[in-house]
Every structure is written in C-alpha cells, then in structure tokens.
Design a protein around this motif. Structure first.
Motif, PDB file in Angstrom:
ATOM      1  N   GLN A  16      -4.026  -2.495  -6.065  1.00  0.00           N
ATOM      2  CA  GLN A  16      -4.648  -1.972  -4.842  1.00  0.00           C
ATOM      3  C   GLN A  16      -4.040  -0.607  -4.556  1.00  0.00           C
ATOM      4  O   GLN A  16      -2.850  -0.498  -4.256  1.00  0.00           O
TER       5      GLN A  16
ATOM      6  N   GLU B  35      -0.184 -10.571  -4.592  1.00  0.00           N
ATOM      7  CA  GLU B  35      -0.077  -9.195  -4.099  1.00  0.00           C
ATOM      8  C   GLU B  35       1.357  -8.895  -3.672  1.00  0.00           C
ATOM      9  O   GLU B  35       1.910  -9.558  -2.796  1.00  0.00           O
TER      10      GLU B  35
ATOM     11  N   ASP C 149       0.381  -3.757  -4.562  1.00  0.00           N
ATOM     12  CA  ASP C 149      -0.241  -2.891  -3.559  1.00  0.00           C
ATOM     13  C   ASP C 149       0.612  -1.620  -3.563  1.00  0.00           C
ATOM     14  O   ASP C 149       1.840  -1.687  -3.456  1.00  0.00           O
TER      15      ASP C 149
ATOM     16  N   GLU D  71      -7.663   1.309  -1.514  1.00  0.00           N
ATOM     17  CA  GLU D  71      -7.502   0.514  -0.301  1.00  0.00           C
ATOM     18  C   GLU D  71      -7.128   1.477   0.827  1.00  0.00           C
ATOM     19  O   GLU D  71      -5.955   1.748   1.080  1.00  0.00           O
TER      20      GLU D  71
HETATM   21 MN   LIG Z   1      -3.286  -4.604  -0.082  1.00  0.00          MN
END
Ligand SMILES: [Mn+2]
Ligand SMILES: [Mn+2]
Lengths: 128, 329, 329, 128
Positions: free
Chosen positions: C259, C142, C174, C295
């Motif tokens: 995400q 991530e 992300d 998210e």
């Molecule tokens: Mn995240």
C-alpha cells in the motif's frame, strides 16, 4: 493517590437546628500537597442524583465560598491536612438512614497534561 | 573508597501516615533520626496548611525539632502553579515571583537546595538564578522519569547551567530514572483492580527489556484484548525509565541533591526495581557529596490491601544505604 | 535494472469523493485506468452497502468494469470486528469464520490478496491459512505505523509465516512505516485548528529527528504550554514511523502487495513526507514483483479549506512512479 | 474523518402530515467503511437540549430500530454510502425557523483502543 480517603468517613450530617436547612459532608484533597482553590473543581452526587453546584458552599478554615466560583479564588488555599466542608442548601435536610455519596474531584496540576481526577464513593448514615 | 555521601529523607515518604493523622512533623523527624536519616527534605506545601504565610513560630518550631533530634534541613521541594488561572498560563514575571517566594521561604527554613520541579519553564529557572545566588540557595532541577538526561527538555536546562555557570544552578536526579525492573507493587495493584494476568506479565516483560518503542505499548495491549486497567498499566509503564547509572557521571559537578525514589524495600538489602547496588558505587567513585534523600512512593499502590508502613520502608532503605555506603565497616 | 513491479490504486484513496457522491465505482476505476493505475484494490465494506451479502449482479458489474477499463482486481482490504459485541471480544472460532467469509468474497471478486488488518489475532491468522490456501487466496498482514518490522506484535506473525511456510501467508507493507518528514498537511491543519506555531515547529523537528522517546512528546508539549490541539498533534506524531527502506529486504519473499500510502503529492515528482525515491530502488533491487497500490490519506487533513481532489493526487503519485520505475524510458 | 459531513445539511424537517408527530434529520457514518449497528452509538442535542434516546428511532434502508437498542443489532449494517434517519417522537414538531443540531457519534472500531468519536454541529431551518 488518596482517592479512597477524600470523603471523610461518617461525616454526612444534616445542618441547621430543629428544622434542617440542608446537609454537609467533609472532604479532603486527593493530592500530596495543598493547592490554591482556583485549581480545584469537584462534583457531588447523593443517592444517584447530581447536587447542583449553586446549592453548595465550600467551607475551609472558616471561610465560605460558593462552590461554583472556586475557580476565581486566587488568594486562598486548601491545605493538605485540612478538611473542607461542603454545605448543601436543601431545606428539610436528608431523611434519616443510609445515603450513598459520590464525590469526584479534579485538580488542575500544572505538572500534568490533564487534570488529576479523584473519585470516592461512600455509604454513610444520617441520624434520625 | 572514602566518600562524603550523607543520608536523609524527604517527608514525601510519609504522606500516607501524615494524611491519615498517624504521623506529624515531630514524629516523622524523630523516626527518621532513629535510623540515621538525618537530612530532612521538606515539601512546605504539604507540611504547612497556611503556606506560603509561614509564621515565625512555625519556623522556630522547625529548627527546634532539628535541634532536638540532631537532624538538619536539606532540600525544599517547590512547585510552580503555571495553570493557577484556568484561562492562561503564568507569565515569566509571575513565574519568577513564584520562585523568589520559594527562595525566601527556603532561606527562612534553612534548606540550602530547592528542588525545581521539572515543568518549570527554563527561562524562569534562568531568571531566578541571581536572587538564588544572592540568598545562597541552590536551584536544582529535578530530573524525573520518563525524561532522560539527553532529552530535549532537560538539555535546555543543561545549556543554561553550562552557559550561566552560577553556583546556584544545578541538578537533582530522582532515582526513578533508574527503574530497571517494573515495580511489583504497581502491577500487583493493577491485578487487584481487574487487569488481565497474561497481559500484566507481558507489560512487565516489555518494560524490563527497555525497548525504544514504548509509545506503541498501549495500542499493542489493546490489540491483545486489554481492558481499561490493562491499558492504564501500559500507559503507566511508559512513565518509568531506565538509563545506565553511568549516565550521571558527566553531570556530577552539578548534582546538588538526590531523591532516592523507591517503591518497595523487599528486605533490608534490596529495593525491588531500582538497583541501588549499581547506582551508589557510581556516586562514590565520582565524588558525589550530597544527600541520598529517601522518596518512598509505594503507599498509593498498596493502601487498598494493607496498612502502609512508610517508616518501616524508609528504615529498610537506610539499612541498605548503610551497607552500600560502607558505614557498617 | 529490469523489474516486474505493477501499479495500482486502493479505492481507499477516493473516500472523500465517494462519500460526497462525486465519484462512484465506475468513475473511480475509469480515472485510475486513465493514468495506468491498473490494479484495483477494494474495501468491500466501503464499496458495497449490502456487505457481506454481495449479489451476483454486483460481482458481474465489478468484472464488467474491469473488462471495460482494462483493469484487474488486486487486493481485498478486510477488517475483523473483534469488538462487535460490547460485552466480549470475538472468540477464535468467530474470528476464523470472519476471515473465511472474506476469503469466500475475495474469491468471488477475483482479488488474490487479502489485506489482513494488523489487529487480527495471530492465532486467527494462522487458523485461516488452510482455507485461504485451498481457495488460492493470500493472507497478507498489513504492517502499519507505528509498528516496526521488529515489533513484538509483528514478530508473532513472522514466526507463523516462517514456521507454517504456507504460500497463503505473507505480508503487506503500508508505506506509512516510512514517513521520514512529518506530513505538512497534518501540521497545517493543526495550525488552522488552533495549535501554537512554535510548538508545531517543535513537534515537526522532533518527529523528523526520529527519536527513541516519542512516548514523552505529549508530556513535553504540555510543559511547553501546549493547548489541547498541540497535545493532540504530539500524540498523532507518535502514530507515524520511519525505518530505513532496507528494513524490507529480509521480508522480500513474503511481500504480496504494497500500500503506497501518501499524504501530499507536492507535484508530479515528490511526495512531501515519504521518500519513494529511496524506497522504490530497494524494491527493484530486491525483486519485488507485486503492486504499488496508492493509498491517499490527505483528504481528512485538507477538507476544511479546499475541495479534496483525490484523483489528481493519485495521478501525481503515478506520474512519480512512472519515473521511478523507469516506465518512461 | 468525515466529522463535518455526518449531519446531512438541510435535512432537518418535521414529520407527520398536518399535525407533526415529531421531526427528523439524516445522518452519515463518520468512518471510511460501513459498520454493524451494534458498534454504533450516538447522541443528539437540538437547540442545546439533549434529546432522550427513548424518543429516537434509527432508520436505515427502511428498517426501524429504537435508538437505545442499536447495541443489540448484530444482523444489520450501516453502509458507507447510506444516510440513516433519526426520527424523533416530539408531538407538534419543531417551530418553524432555525435550529442548532449537535450530533455526536461513537464508533467501536476494533482496531482502536478507544471508540472513534465524530462531532458535527449545524444550524438548519424548519419550514413554517
Ligand atoms: Mn494501509
Ligand atoms: Mn522526586
């Protein structure tokens, strides 16, 4: 910047003649200039026990201030070259021999986001 | 190229020996004069325990020392205790009053320049200008790392300087904005305090690359397994700064004084982290005519392993200045 | 332009209601399916109190729910408790063992992608690759703000990905690395907690300029008279990040999952701080074919003044995705 | 992220029949996932007085742990959806009426440079 020097080495002694009324140590300001007393805070431990603020007098160039009211003192300063004496009200004084003194100082420096902390720990002897 | 740059020293440099009682005002001035650091910058709050209530005798002694050693007063380092009270900040009026006090003292001490500390509110700086001008004192904002010349905070002062256009308003660059190489005395101290050698190497390498993401370094060091000493060193690194010396050029008309910050003179020719051989030519070529005032800050990083010899460190810096300023020619 | 981008949601989004007992696994999946967020990302350490000892019944129920609602498992968010012991960090062996445990659980739960948390040591990531490959699981690092794609820490993983060239090794961006506008829910919360309005405005303005000196902001705010809430907000600001969405292009072959971080869906078309209308075209044009997995992270910033409605927030984000992905056409 | 919820509202009660042996409150983990117990630390104050760690039992899914040894528990976790009960050994229990409970929790999150802190303060009543 002067952590290692803020307790004056060898300065621990009992005070009061014959029957001691307490004990004292000399301390220095851990900064490269003097500072108004309202910006100074500290705490003191002797032999691992916190010394109550109410029992301490902060003495500098002959003036006595209750340690727990330093924050209100707007008209006096602690100079760069001055030792301030912490006089602790402790009837009987400290027993003769070695004692560990732990002194921490917080200085509210306007330039810094959080108070500047100094920390010194010294083992010193009280005469019998 | 001819120039009119003068050499001096801030008494800040000798703080360790003064604190320890190994030097007093006279011996500090005498030492400075011995290597030609003839301009003396003073921190009155360090030198005078009875600050701000200086006696006429103290002032007379100050001038007597300069007469004796052939030195002159240069700058006065002021502070502003905005947080004097725990419950509120100083008001504008209290701030201006504090600077006026310093202007009066500077006038008594013969220091033509006041170092205005960087946390001074810009409006205080502006409001104090008329009185400074009246007293013939210059208010020089210290540009201090990690703030850069184009930083929002500094821009506020530049805007005032340009708009008000008073001879009393200008700048005082601290050469700590030109830390090109991470100071070795700082990383060595961290190692003695328990830092992790490979992380210290990493911090030094990152700093020396002058990246734009210094705000991530402490987090990165934590992920690399850093202990609290490593993380403190990473935070310290974000407090240093490097910009090209040419950054000074547009500000040259406003430079009243320079604090020649240094951490370690390796020998008589070389400061470990600040490339004075790149800085001084820029000053000469662009007509800077104030002081280079030594500001030694290595003491706190070496005091745990060796006696601090600030006088020797300042002497070496001046040996370097003599060469770079062409005084030896 | 045609594309194969799929929509989903991380159960992270519903943490507030799950914590408060207002949603359980089934109602969370059902809600997601109702607006077409058909790919379900799970944080097993959140969903299963008996983690890592999942029973076969729990796993059967997980698949039964997907069958019932027409959803599919997507990613598994792993953590690595390097500081499990107070006295030392995990060793390499312990770290690899921890990831192997997650690979086994991911295989049981049918999640083809593991979100590898960014503090995972690179050597653990590399050593876990063979087992992941054997099990058909992808380890996706991530990329999380404030780290940028060219950051030293991330570069270590990119080097491994390129060198090892395993189908099991890739990335999981992300979208919090694309915070262009400071999230209003965060600054509004600071105001309610006692921040100074003009300093909050200043922090927002500075953040929105995306300067290279974010490491100076807390200090600057202190000089502007900031209180502890102001300074905490300045520190928070240094934890967000903006880079151009085109930064993703060179990494496109390695993107296993995304995400879709967000703080506040203002309406069905607009997230306050992250410009999905700039990001999604880059994903489409460059052939991204994984999930956009919601998210939601606004809950913690509004819970003091209003009931959190995570489901509505996620619904709005999917309404926006439907438009931006051209599903409405 | 869940500060305001980590003390379970209304959960303060005396424990032990007839003659209480102490009191208890229920607490939640202030993080978005469960965590191994070795990574959890906390302290508790009731009516402004620190409750000694030695007098507290940490109970989760039926297991009892001395609160001062949580750091050694490597084989059990505190789940995201679980309340853990703090049972305080305090003969006689708390007097009936309102009491202020202050609970602080430190979680050693490997991702973060320093422990994550949660802080909650609630006034709750003990039945007479
Ligand atoms: Mn995240
Ligand atoms: Mn300086």
């Amino acid at each position: 910047m002067f952590d290692r020097y803020i307790i004056v080495d060898g300065s621990l002694r009992n005070v009061g003649d014959g029957n001691p009324t307490g004990y004292a140590i000399d301390t220095r300001i851990g900064y490269y200039r003097g500072l108004g007393l309202s910006m100074v805070d500290f705490d003191l431990e002797v032999d691992g026990e916190a010394v109550p603020k109410e029992s301490i007098t902060f003495q500098v160039h002959g003036h006595d201030y209750p340690a727990d009211s330093l924050g209100d003192v707007l008209d006096d300063r602690w100079g760069f070259n001055e030792a301030a004496t912490l006089i602790v009200d402790h009837p009987g004084g400290l027993p003769a021999g070695e004692h560990e003194v732990h002194y921490r100082q917080w200085l509210r420096i306007s330039y810094l986001p959080t108070p500047s902390q100094n920390d010194d720990r010294k083992v010193m002897s009280v005469a019998g | 190229m001819s120039h009119n740059i003068k050499r001096g020293v801030s008494l800040y440099s000798y703080q360790e020996e003064v604190f320890l009682g190994k030097l007093d005002l006279e011996s500090a001035i005498a030492a400075s004069a011995s290597f030609g650091a003839n301009g003396i910058e003073i921190i009155p709050e360090q030198t005078f325990d009875n600050f701000p209530n200086l006696t006429d005798e103290q002032v007379e002694q100050w001038f007597a020392l300069h007469a004796k050693y052939g030195t002159v007063p240069t700058a006065y380092d002021m502070f502003i205790d905005l947080k004097r009270r725990a419950d509120r900040l100083m008001t504008l009026e209290e701030g201006v009053e504090s600077v006026h006090r310093d202007i009066d003292l500077a006038a008594r001490l013969g220091t033509k320049v006041i170092r205005v500390i960087i946390n001074t509110p810009p409006e205080v700086y502006e409001h104090a200008a008329p009185y400074a001008e009246e007293k013939g004192i210059k208010l020089a904002l210290e540009i201090h790392a990690p703030m850069r010349y184009d930083h929002r905070w500094v821009q506020q002062f530049l805007e005032i300087i340009h708009r008000v256009n008073s001879p009393a308003l200008g700048l005082l660059p601290d050469m700590g904005t030109f830390v090109k190489i991470f100071p070795r005395v700082v990383s060595d101290r961290a190692l003695r305090d328990g830092a992790t050698p490979k992380l210290v190497d990493h911090i030094i390498k990152v700093y020396n690359d002058h990246p734009t993401d210094m705000h991530t370094l402490t987090r990165e060091i934590a992920w690399r397994g850093g202990n609290p000493v490593d993380m403190a060193l990473a935070t310290t690194a974000a407090g240093y700064n490097w910009v090209e010396p040419s950054t000074l050029i547009p500000h040259m008309p406003y430079l009243f004084h320079i604090q020649a910050k240094f951490y370690e003179m390796v020998d008589d020719t070389h400061e470990y982290s600040i490339p004075y051989d790149e800085i001084i030519p820029v000053l000469i070529d662009n007509g800077y005519d104030g002081y280079l005032s030594s500001e030694y800050e290595g003491n706190r990083h070496i005091q745990d392993v060796e006696p601090v010899d600030s006088v020797e460190q300042v002497r070496r810096q001046h040996a370097m200045f003599v060469t770079l300023l062409g005084e030896a020619d």
